[in-house]
Design a protein around this motif. Structure first.
Motif, PDB file in Angstrom:
ATOM      1  N   ALA A  76       0.839  -1.207   0.000  1.00  0.00           N
ATOM      2  CA  ALA A  76       0.000   0.000   0.000  1.00  0.00           C
ATOM      3  C   ALA A  76       0.874   1.257   0.000  1.00  0.00           C
ATOM      4  CB  ALA A  76      -0.922  -0.006   1.216  1.00  0.00           C
ATOM      5  N   TYR A  77       1.948   1.235   0.764  1.00  0.00           N
ATOM      6  CA  TYR A  77       2.863   2.381   0.818  1.00  0.00           C
ATOM      7  C   TYR A  77       3.472   2.647  -0.565  1.00  0.00           C
ATOM      8  CZ  TYR A  77       6.965   5.190   1.808  1.00  0.00           C
ATOM      9  OH  TYR A  77       7.918   6.175   1.779  1.00  0.00           O
ATOM     10  N   ASN A  79       2.354   1.744  -3.514  1.00  0.00           N
ATOM     11  CA  ASN A  79       1.318   2.197  -4.447  1.00  0.00           C
ATOM     12  C   ASN A  79       0.935   3.652  -4.200  1.00  0.00           C
ATOM     13  OD1 ASN A  79       1.279  -0.272  -5.723  1.00  0.00           O
ATOM     14  ND2 ASN A  79      -0.427  -1.052  -4.527  1.00  0.00           N
ATOM     15  N   LYS A  80       0.861   4.055  -2.934  1.00  0.00           N
ATOM     16  CA  LYS A  80       0.546   5.444  -2.597  1.00  0.00           C
ATOM     17  C   LYS A  80       1.646   6.381  -3.096  1.00  0.00           C
ATOM     18  CE  LYS A  80       0.391   8.392   1.359  1.00  0.00           C
ATOM     19  NZ  LYS A  80       1.394   8.416   2.354  1.00  0.00           N
ATOM     20  N   GLU A  81       2.887   5.975  -2.889  1.00  0.00           N
ATOM     21  CA  GLU A  81       4.017   6.804  -3.336  1.00  0.00           C
ATOM     22  C   GLU A  81       4.046   6.931  -4.861  1.00  0.00           C
ATOM     23  OE1 GLU A  81       6.280   8.607  -1.410  1.00  0.00           O
ATOM     24  OE2 GLU A  81       4.783   8.110   0.106  1.00  0.00           O
ATOM     25  N   LYS A  83       1.425   6.791  -6.846  1.00  0.00           N
ATOM     26  CA  LYS A  83       0.325   7.691  -7.230  1.00  0.00           C
ATOM     27  C   LYS A  83       0.716   9.148  -7.052  1.00  0.00           C
ATOM     28  CE  LYS A  83      -4.012   5.258  -6.601  1.00  0.00           C
ATOM     29  NZ  LYS A  83      -5.140   5.033  -5.720  1.00  0.00           N
ATOM     30  N   ASN A  84       1.463   9.440  -6.000  1.00  0.00           N
ATOM     31  CA  ASN A  84       1.847  10.820  -5.693  1.00  0.00           C
ATOM     32  C   ASN A  84       3.099  11.284  -6.429  1.00  0.00           C
ATOM     33  OD1 ASN A  84      -0.302  11.027  -3.901  1.00  0.00           O
ATOM     34  ND2 ASN A  84       0.913  10.325  -2.169  1.00  0.00           N
TER      35      ASN A  84
END
Length: 138
Positions: A76-77, A79-81, A83-84
């Protein structure tokens, strides 16, 4: 897996193992990989880190028999990074910059580049000319 891929996977996994040894870490856990990713963030873009993460996960599964599918917080970390992440744009030469370089750059140092550019531009111009002629014939 191709020989080139295998070589790259082994290299990335060995980098991970060296980092683990340097940090006196014996067992691989989600927290350990998370710390490794934090270490990599000082040197690499998140896209490269994700690639290394994927390789390390694969190699851990093969060599350490650890199923990383349960490392959900880590995934999740990443994937979040991703996206950003905003890629850095390289500055492009303007036509004036290009013309200035071609006219003023030292031939002793840059003649090969100038010749290559002229050949490339002439080839592109010929292709454009041929494409336009073909359209006119239709």
């Amino acid at each position: 897996m191709s020989d080139d891929s295998k070589e790259e996977y082994e290299k990335v996994y060995n980098e991970f193992k060296i980092w683990r040894l340097q940090n006196k870490i014996v067992n691989t856990t989600e927290d350990v990989i998370f710390n490794y990713i934090n270490y990599l963030e000082g040197s690499y873009a998140i896209t490269t880190i994700k690639k290394k993460f994927t390789i390390v996960k694969t190699m851990i599964k093969i060599y350490e028999k650890i199923d990383t599918r349960n490392f959900l917080q880590l995934q999740a970390y990443i994937n979040k990074e991703i996206k950003n992440y905003t890629p850095k744009k390289s500055s492009a030469l303007t036509q004036d910059d290009y013309n200035n370089f071609m006219a003023n750059a030292d031939d002793d140092q840059y003649l090969d580049v100038k010749v290559s550019e002229n050949l490339t531009n002439n080839n592109n111009n010929n292709n454009n000319y041929n494409n336009n002629n073909n359209k006119n014939k239709e």
